[in-house]
Design an enzyme around this catalytic site. Sequence first.
Site, mmCIF file in Angstrom:
data_model
loop_
_atom_site.group_PDB
_atom_site.id
_atom_site.type_symbol
_atom_site.label_atom_id
_atom_site.label_comp_id
_atom_site.label_asym_id
_atom_site.label_seq_id
_atom_site.Cartn_x
_atom_site.Cartn_y
_atom_site.Cartn_z
ATOM 1 N N HIS A 17 0.839 -1.211 0.000
ATOM 2 C CA HIS A 17 0.000 0.000 0.000
ATOM 3 C C HIS A 17 0.870 1.257 0.000
ATOM 4 C CE1 HIS A 17 -2.987 -2.707 2.316
ATOM 5 N NE2 HIS A 17 -3.524 -2.521 1.137
ATOM 6 N N LYS A 41 -18.582 -6.568 7.976
ATOM 7 C CA LYS A 41 -17.293 -7.249 7.820
ATOM 8 C C LYS A 41 -16.561 -7.353 9.165
ATOM 9 C CE LYS A 41 -13.701 -6.844 4.361
ATOM 10 N NZ LYS A 41 -13.136 -6.019 3.282
ATOM 11 N N ARG A 90 -2.308 -6.202 -8.815
ATOM 12 C CA ARG A 90 -1.216 -7.148 -8.566
ATOM 13 C C ARG A 90 -1.211 -8.282 -9.572
ATOM 14 N NH1 ARG A 90 -3.004 -7.355 -2.418
ATOM 15 N NH2 ARG A 90 -4.909 -6.978 -3.593
ATOM 16 N N SER A 129 -2.851 -7.824 2.416
ATOM 17 C CA SER A 129 -3.255 -7.795 3.829
ATOM 18 C C SER A 129 -3.773 -9.164 4.264
ATOM 19 C CB SER A 129 -4.336 -6.737 4.056
ATOM 20 O OG SER A 129 -3.804 -5.445 3.866
HETATM 21 P P1 ADP Z 1 -9.643 -4.166 0.047
HETATM 22 O O1 ADP Z 1 -9.215 -5.590 -0.035
HETATM 23 O O2 ADP Z 1 -10.537 -3.852 1.176
HETATM 24 O O3 ADP Z 1 -10.051 -3.581 -1.257
HETATM 25 P P2 ADP Z 1 -6.897 -3.638 0.561
HETATM 26 O O4 ADP Z 1 -6.466 -2.880 1.746
HETATM 27 O O5 ADP Z 1 -6.581 -5.075 0.509
HETATM 28 O O6 ADP Z 1 -8.399 -3.324 0.414
HETATM 29 O O7 ADP Z 1 -6.305 -2.994 -0.780
HETATM 30 C C1 ADP Z 1 -6.531 -1.671 -1.137
HETATM 31 C C2 ADP Z 1 -5.843 -1.390 -2.462
HETATM 32 O O8 ADP Z 1 -4.456 -1.583 -2.332
HETATM 33 C C3 ADP Z 1 -6.282 -2.271 -3.630
HETATM 34 O O9 ADP Z 1 -6.377 -1.479 -4.794
HETATM 35 C C4 ADP Z 1 -5.147 -3.237 -3.796
HETATM 36 O O10 ADP Z 1 -5.024 -3.663 -5.132
HETATM 37 C C5 ADP Z 1 -3.977 -2.356 -3.415
HETATM 38 N N1 ADP Z 1 -2.847 -3.173 -2.966
HETATM 39 C C6 ADP Z 1 -2.814 -3.999 -1.916
HETATM 40 N N2 ADP Z 1 -1.614 -4.610 -1.817
HETATM 41 C C7 ADP Z 1 -0.870 -4.139 -2.851
HETATM 42 C C8 ADP Z 1 0.458 -4.396 -3.333
HETATM 43 N N3 ADP Z 1 1.253 -5.296 -2.723
HETATM 44 N N4 ADP Z 1 0.899 -3.724 -4.402
HETATM 45 C C9 ADP Z 1 0.079 -2.845 -5.039
HETATM 46 N N5 ADP Z 1 -1.190 -2.589 -4.663
HETATM 47 C C10 ADP Z 1 -1.659 -3.206 -3.584
#
Ligand code: ADP
Length: 154
Positions: A17, A41, A90, A129
Amino acid sequence: MRIAVFPGSFDPITIGHVDLVLRALPLFDRIVVAVGVNSAKQYLFSLEQRLEWLRQVFAPYPSVQVDHFQRLTAHYCRRIGARYLLRGLRNGSDFDYEKTISQINRIVGGGDLETIFLIAQPGMSHISSTIVREIIVGGGDASPFLPKEVKINV
Ligand code: ADP
């Protein structure tokens, strides 16, 4: 003023992130990292804890704000005057999911809400995450995937 919302659960925030937000800094005047709160959730970390980590991580970057919202992301964007959504891609599953959400958000957001996608760096595309939560719940050390501000005792 180009305002982008980077929405997510951030349960917890990972270096994936952070990398995405830092790469997007030159593209926008302001980036609002916004925790979407879905009452149906279950989260591993409380909203307060997730917000605190986000504030600490992005404290050095004045153009990054941290916020949270309930209900629809597109409505939140309208409310704060953001015309852009920031999302990361990703892999193919991210793409399939994000494509639909982006098309829907554009309509629900009134027609001028654009989602800007950045492809994950090769060294970051395995980080999520979900995996981090599994490591933590399983008693492992997730620190290689976490910003230094996120300290979790295992
Ligand atoms: P959710 O799953 O609730 O949508 P996340 O916190 O998992 O939220 O992800 C939020 C955003 O961050 C998404 O657009 C996801 O693709 C992006 N993201 C998460 N991990 C990565 C990563 N390793 N590299 C690039 N983008 C990421």
